[in-house]
Design a protein around this motif. Structure first.
Motif, mmCIF file in Angstrom:
data_model
loop_
_atom_site.group_PDB
_atom_site.id
_atom_site.type_symbol
_atom_site.label_atom_id
_atom_site.label_comp_id
_atom_site.label_asym_id
_atom_site.label_seq_id
_atom_site.Cartn_x
_atom_site.Cartn_y
_atom_site.Cartn_z
ATOM 1 N N GLU A 82 2.439 -5.310 2.000
ATOM 2 C CA GLU A 82 1.054 -5.960 2.660
ATOM 3 C C GLU A 82 1.582 -7.646 2.679
ATOM 4 N N SER A 83 2.278 -7.651 2.147
ATOM 5 C CA SER A 83 2.818 -9.774 2.233
ATOM 6 C C SER A 83 4.089 -9.674 1.245
ATOM 7 N N LYS A 104 -3.874 0.824 -2.294
ATOM 8 C CA LYS A 104 -3.939 -0.773 -1.605
ATOM 9 C C LYS A 104 -3.607 -1.836 -2.379
ATOM 10 N N HIS A 105 -2.753 -2.604 -2.183
ATOM 11 C CA HIS A 105 -3.065 -4.056 -2.734
ATOM 12 C C HIS A 105 -1.712 -3.574 -4.583
ATOM 13 N N THR A 137 0.213 -1.208 -0.128
ATOM 14 C CA THR A 137 0.125 -0.368 0.192
ATOM 15 C C THR A 137 1.352 1.166 -0.288
ATOM 16 N N PRO A 180 6.112 -7.950 6.529
ATOM 17 C CA PRO A 180 4.861 -7.311 5.984
ATOM 18 C C PRO A 180 4.577 -6.598 7.613
ATOM 19 N N THR A 185 3.919 0.228 2.495
ATOM 20 C CA THR A 185 3.303 -0.664 3.523
ATOM 21 C C THR A 185 3.591 -1.814 3.077
#
Length: 179
Positions: free
Chosen positions: A142-143, A100-101, A89, A120, A140
């Motif tokens: 996420e994964s 996001k994503h 993100t 993460p 950031t």
């Protein structure tokens, strides 16, 4: 004291305005801002996968929707690299709304990336221009997944235009063409 109060009021108004405008793009829906590059240039320390599932020159089907016209497209593999791919993100430097994503930023496209992969929740600085405002943006994680990423050429199924050297599609987002 009046100066302090006025400044606090301005800060509160700005922050409340930001909270009301949380137009967050889901699953790379910020496609309006895509900067699909035709450059075959890859990050300096990215290493080729010597035995990828889909070797350079392979014809594959893309099973990902990073941008309109991508899912179901026939593609040709033009590069295969071992790395860690991240879903992130980030807040674009030029657009403003959080994305996001976003799939995929690779380890070698992150500022001050060491040898160990990020986790993460880690906050990082992006050094990539896959989309407008991405280069220099804070993000950031996420994964994270160690994988082979592919650079592909494909014909956009919505526009009919050729996309050259698209970066990046992961191995699990591809399948062999049926003969």
């Amino acid at each position: 004291m009046k100066f302090f109060g006025a400044n606090m009021l301005i800060i509160v108004l700005i922050l409340s305005g930001c909270a009301e405008n949380e137009g967050i793009a889901e699953e790379n829906d910020a496609n309006v801002y895509m900067n699909v590059s035709s450059s075959s240039e890859v990050p300096k320390y990215l290493r080729a996968d010597e035995t990828p599932t889909y070797p350079v020159g392979s014809q594959v089907i893309i099973n990902a929707n990073h941008m309109p016209g991508m899912e179901g497209a026939t593609a040709t593999i033009v590069g295969a690299y071992k790395t860690t791919a991240y879903k992130v993100t980030y807040i674009p430097k030029t657009v403003g709304d959080p994305v996001k994503h976003y799939k995929w930023v690779i380890h070698e496209e992150i500022g001050n990336a060491g040898i160990a992969p990020f986790e993460p929740g880690d906050h990082v600085l992006l050094h990539v221009d896959h989309a407008e405002g991405m280069d220099g943006a804070g993000a950031t994680i996420e994964s994270a997944k160690p994988t082979t990423v592919y650079m592909v050429n494909f014909l956009n199924t919505k526009t009919g235009s050729e996309v050259k050297n698209y970066q990046w599609v992961t191995e699990d987002e591809l399948s062999l063409m049926k003969k």
